[in-house]
Structure formats: structure tokens, C-alpha cells
Design a protein around this motif. Structure first.
Motif: not given
Length: 608
Positions: A597-608
Motif C-alpha cells: 500500500l505504501a509503495d502504491a502511494q510512494t510513501l515510506r515514512g520519515p525515513a525516506t
């Protein structure tokens, strides 16, 4: 009719007395006319003429009073009926709204009750007054000339036979007409509610043709009713006029002197008196049949199951063998404890609040214990869901569409009851609380941001009409609505369009959020709160959610993980099951489905 007018018997009694008095005065007039005819040769007609004029005036006054009382009674009957219908429709079991079209239900409150009103008011007036006048006229005709009365009775009886054979057909045709009118209202409500979609797809003609089919059905049923009514009316008119002619011809042949001429005049007047009231009686009977056809639709609406608000405790559900249909009853003993299942309440290795033991449940604002639910028996939506929402903090539900997230909100709002498992509020099973008690704890902002016709103030204070203006200003600032209030003509007094058509999707969503925040709920449910928001307003909402979570329990459904990445705990739902739970970072490391789900939204959190 007896059942409809049960609470209005005193008014009917008084109106009947007025009608009786008026009928008696009307029936006395031919006798006075007979005396005038017989006394004309002696020139002593002044007193009888004055008496006749007095009878005319007195009859008009008393008849008008009786008719008014009956008409008012009829309006009162329909007012009570409409109150009952509206109250019933607003409290229907939620499943019923999926089984019946909204426009058709509205038609039962408006169109059907209007037809019933005509039967309860106008038809009842004509039936009572017409029957009394007809009976009185027939009695006096029998006194004057029994033989001529037999001729009248024979012709009227023939008409009555024709009318009787047509009544059932009129009632059935009327019900079909009202059903078709309800379909028209339902289809029109469907189209007007989605007018932008209709126009952008150039579907006006197609929808007009669709509704036109319903209109044609109503026309056909109405024509059939009119045909039956026309045959009935013609039969009545022929019988009454035919009897009048028979009396005139046969009575004229039997006239043998001055005295008998006066009697013939009186008899003819009584025969003429039968024309209007007897026609009114037969017409009223037909109208009542049409009204009862509409009333059958009203009765079916009144019989629809409503949402119970009483507490359902163990005494109501638990029995010797248990009841599977009781909310919260899952096992053969009717216990609210989770049934045996091979599905873990929490995914192994990621223990959340729902798996911390019994003590946690008493500090949680909302708890689901092994909840199963299905809208249709063969298509389960939730399969043993267990989760908890603490009194403070933000909990998020994520997952693909159809995973069961919105259904969990519906169960939390007690729109439905779980088939098995238990929902708890503040550690207490929902079945030990009324629905009102449960709903008074929560506020809901769902995907369909509901804006009612009225001012912006009306919409903001819908849940608390007596709200303090300072509280309203507080939620306006929290929901970032200040610019909207300044822009609208009249500010808070600006009237919003139907369904909030004058607002953008994001503005409607922020109005709904402000409305929810105004009540300071113990549990705030947000379903896709950022679906219509731009980046600026989404950032503002994130701040509002963070502040709100420090004051109450917050449960959020989100497809955008950016909305909930800072949640205290996230539950991942898949096909009605919780497959993972943890913080955003924990789920990124331990849940492949969440990472997808995160990859589909190009979201990986603060670490990225």
C-alpha cells in the motif's frame, strides 16, 4: 375507516348531530311545499313560505357546520397519519433503506396520504350526509306512496348491484396508480440526486424516457380507474333519473284530485332529493375504495421494522439453547464471549491494544471482540475482527476497498448489530446500552459528507442547535473554515444549496468535520477525511486530528497513508480480517501488504 377515525369519535358525533339536524330541515321542506301547493287555492301561503325560507337558511347553517367538523376531522386523521409515517421512516432498520427506494417512501407520506385524506374527509362527509338524507327521503316516500317507492327502490337497487361489482376493481387500480406514482418519485429523486453525472453523460433523454415509462404506467392505471368510475357514475345517474321519470309518469297518471297533486309534488321533490345525496353516497364509496388502496401502501410502510432502542440484556437473548440472532450472542449458551475460532484475535508477533488482556478493555472507548458480520448471509464482510480504541489517541484502519473498514464504523454507530462477537463502549457491551446512549458518545464524518438545505450555521450546529457562538467559532478555526465564512455572502447566515451544491467537496468535508467537533465527542469516527482535501487543507486536518486525539478517542479510515502515518496504532484489514497491526514504521518492516500500500502511494515514512 373505523380504524383511521378511532381517535376522533366525539368530533364525528357532533358533526353527525349537525348533519342530522340539517337533513331533518331539508326533508321537511317538501312537506311544507306540499302544504303550500294545497293551500294556494285559498291564498294562505305567506306563513308556509316564511317557514320554508327559515328551513332553507337553518339547513344551510347546520349543514355547513357539520361539513366543517367532518373536514377538520379528516385533516386531523391525516396529520396523525403523516406524523406516524415520518416518525416510522426516520427510525427504520438500516437494512430497510436498502430494500426500499427513498422516493417511493416519500411518496407514501405525501401522495398516498393525500388520497387517503380525500377518503377520510370528503368521502366521509358525503357518505354520512348523503346516507342520512337518502334514508330520510326514502322513509318519507314510503309514507307518502309505498307503490312508487318500490319502483324507485328497484332502479336504485340495480345501480347498487353494478357499483358493488366495480368496487374491488377500483381499489386494485387505485393501488396500482399510487405504486406507479411512487416509482415516478423514486426515479426522479434518483436522477436529480445525480444531475451532474446525468448531464455530463448526455443522459437526459434516456432518463426522461425511463421516467416516462413510469408515467405511462400511472396513466394506464389511472385510465382504468376512470373507466370503472365512469361506468359506476353512469349507472347511478341512470337509476336516479330513471326512477324520477317513473315517478313522474306513473304518479301523474294516478293523480285524481287536488290533495293527491300536493302529495305527488312532495314525492317528486323527495325523488329529486335522492339524486344528489345518493350520487354522493356512491361516489364516496368509490372514493373510499381508492383511498383504501392508497392506505394499504401506507400500512405497509407503517409495518416496516424499526430500529429498537431498548436495552437487550442477557434475559432477552439467552435461553436454554441460546439464540444466534441476538446481538453479541455467539455460543450455544448465549454468552457474549468470543466463539471458538481458528482465527487469532491479533496477528502473531504484533500485539496491539486488543491483545493486552481484560484490564485494557475497561479503559478503551471502543472495543470489538471477535466480531463477525455480513449484509447477506452468504457473503461475510467481517471475519472475527478484534481491536480497541483507547480513550485518548489516534487509531487508524487501512486496507483495500471492500476490506470492511466502513462496516466497522456502521457497527460502531450501531446502524447494524454484529452477527457474533461483541462491541463495547467504555468497557460495557453495546447490548447493555440503548442506541441513543451509544450514539451520544460518538460523532461521525463519513465519505458522503451530508449537508442539509439551510444556512451554514444550521449545518454547523445540527447536532447542537443551542450551541454557544464561541464554540462555533472554535470549530470553524479548527476545521480551517474561516476563509469560507468570509467568502460566503452573509457568512454563517448564507443559505447553502441542496446537498451543499454551492460548496466544493473539500468545503463540505470541512463543514462536516466542524459539525462533529462541536459536540466534543468521546469517540470521533473519520471515514476518508482527506478524500476531497487539497494538500494545504490536508496538512491542516492532520494538525486537527493530532489535537483532537489528545482530547478524545479518534478512529480514522484512510486510503492515503500520509493521513495516518503518525497514528498511535494502525490496523490493516484484508477481506474482513485484521492481518497486521502496529505503528507506521512497524508495519513497514513487518507487513508486506502494508508496504505494498505504501509503495502504491510512494510513501515510506520519515525515513525516506
Amino acid at each position: 375507516m373505523a380504524g383511521l377515525t378511532a381517535g376522533h369519535r366525539p368530533a364525528i358525533a357532533v358533526a353527525t348531530l349537525f348533519t342530522l339536524a340539517g337533513s331533518a330541515m331539508g326533508l321537511a321542506q317538501p312537506l311544507v311545499a306540499r302544504d303550500i301547493v294545497d293551500a294556494a287555492r285559498h291564498g294562505r301561503v305567506l306563513v308556509p313560505l316564511l317557514v320554508l325560507m327559515g328551513l332553507f337558511v337553518a339547513e344551510a347553517v347546520t349543514a355547513a357546520a357539520g361539513r366543517f367538523l367532518l373536514e377538520r376531522m379528516g385533516e386531523g386523521v391525516i396529520r396523525t397519519l403523516r406524523h406516524g409515517l415520518v416518525t416510522r421512516l426516520l427510525r427504520l432498520d438500516m437494512r430497510e433503506y436498502g430494500r426500499h427506494r427513498t422516493g417511493d417512501l416519500i411518496s407514501r407520506v405525501t401522495t398516498d396520504t393525500t388520497v387517503v385524506r380525500e377518503a377520510a374527509a370528503q368521502a366521509l362527509v358525503d357518505l354520512v350526509s348523503g346516507a342520512l338524507v337518502s334514508l330520510g327521503a326514502l322513509s318519507l316516500m314510503a309514507w307518502l306512496d309505498p307503490l312508487l317507492l318500490l319502483l324507485v327502490a328497484a332502479t336504485v337497487g340495480a345501480a347498487a348491484l353494478v357499483v358493488t361489482t366495480l368496487l374491488s376493481g377500483i381499489r386494485a387500480a387505485s393501488e396500482r396508480t399510487q405504486g406507479a406514482v411512487g416509482d415516478i418519485a423514486a426515479d426522479l429523486e434518483r436522477v436529480l440526486g445525480a444531475l451532474p453525472m446525468v448531464r455530463v453523460h448526455c443522459a437526459e433523454d434516456r432518463e426522461a424516457a425511463r421516467i416516462g415509462t413510469r408515467i405511462d404506467s400511472a396513466y394506464a392505471a389511472g385510465v382504468h380507474t376512470a373507466k370503472l368510475a365512469a361506468v359506476m357514475s353512469s349507472a347511478v345517474q341512470l337509476a336516479v333519473h330513471g326512477s324520477f321519470l317513473l315517478v313522474l309518469v306513473i304518479g301523474g297518471m294516478r293523480v285524481g284530485g287536488a290533495d293527491s297533486l300536493g302529495e305527488l309534488v312532495a314525492f317528486l321533490l323527495y325523488a329529486s332529493y335522492l339524486v344528489v345525496p345518493l350520487s354522493a353516497v356512491f361516489h364516496a364509496v368509490g372514493l373510499i375504495q381508492r383511498g383504501m388502496g392508497a392506505y394499504e401502501r401506507v400500512e405497509r410502510a407503517l409495518a416496516l421494522p424499526i430500529e429498537p432502542d431498548e436495552v437487550v440484556g442477557p434475559a432477552d437473548c439467552a435461553g436454554p439453547t441460546g439464540r444466534d440472532d441476538c446481538p453479541g450472542a455467539t455460543g450455544p449458551t448465549g454468552s457474549a464471549e468470543p466463539a471458538a475460532s481458528d482465527e487469532p484475535a491479533e496477528p502473531a508477533g504484533l500485539v496491539g491494544p486488543a491483545g493486552r488482556g481484560g484490564a485494557a478493555h475497561h479503559t478503551d472507548a471502543l472495543t470489538f471482540r471477535n466480531v463477525h458480520f455480513a449484509y447477506h448471509p452468504d457473503r461475510p464482510v467481517l471475519r472475527g475482527v478484534s481491536l480497541s480504541v483507547p480513550r485518548r489517541g489516534q487509531i487508524a484502519l487501512v486496507g483495500r476497498s471492500g476490506a470492511g473498514k466502513t462496516t466497522l464504523f456502521s457497527l460502531a454507530a450501531r446502524f447494524y448489530e454484529p452477527h457474533t462477537g461483541t462491541v463495547l463502549f467504555d468497557g460495557r457491551p453495546a447490548t447493555e446500552l440503548t442506541r441513543h446512549a451509544c450514539r451520544s458518545r460518538i460523532a461521525l464524518v463519513d465519505q458522503n459528507t451530508h449537508i442539509v438545505h439551510g444556512t451554514l450555521w444550521d449545518n454547523l450546529t445540527y447536532a447542537d442547535p443551542g450551541a454557544d457562538p464561541s464554540e462555533v467559532q472554535r470549530v470553524i478555526q479548527q476545521a480551517n473554515l474561516t476563509d469560507l465564512v468570509d467568502r460566503l455572502p452573509g457568512g454563517l447566515s448564507c443559505t447553502l444549496g441542496e446537498r451543499g451544491s454551492t460548496l466544493s467537496g473539500g468545503e463540505r468535508q470541512r463543514v462536516a468535520l466542524a459539525r462533529a467537533l462541536l459536540t466534543r465527542p468521546a469517540l470521533l469516527l473519520l471515514d476518508e477525511p482527506t478524500s476531497h482535501l487539497d494538500a494545504l487543507n490536508e496538512a491542516a486536518l492532520t494538525r486537527v486530528m493530532h489535537d483532537t486525539a489528545r482530547q478524545c478517542a479518534l478512529l480514522v479510515i484512510a486510503h492515503r497513508l500520509s493521513t495516518v502515518q503518525n497514528a498511535d496504532r494502525i490496523y490493516l484489514l484484508d477481506a474482513g480480517r485484521i492481518t497486521a497491526t502496529g505503528t507506521h514504521e512497524e508495519l513497514l518492516h513487518h507487513s508486506p501488504a502494508y508496504r505494498e500500500l505504501a509503495d502504491a502511494q510512494t510513501l515510506r515514512g520519515p525515513a525516506t
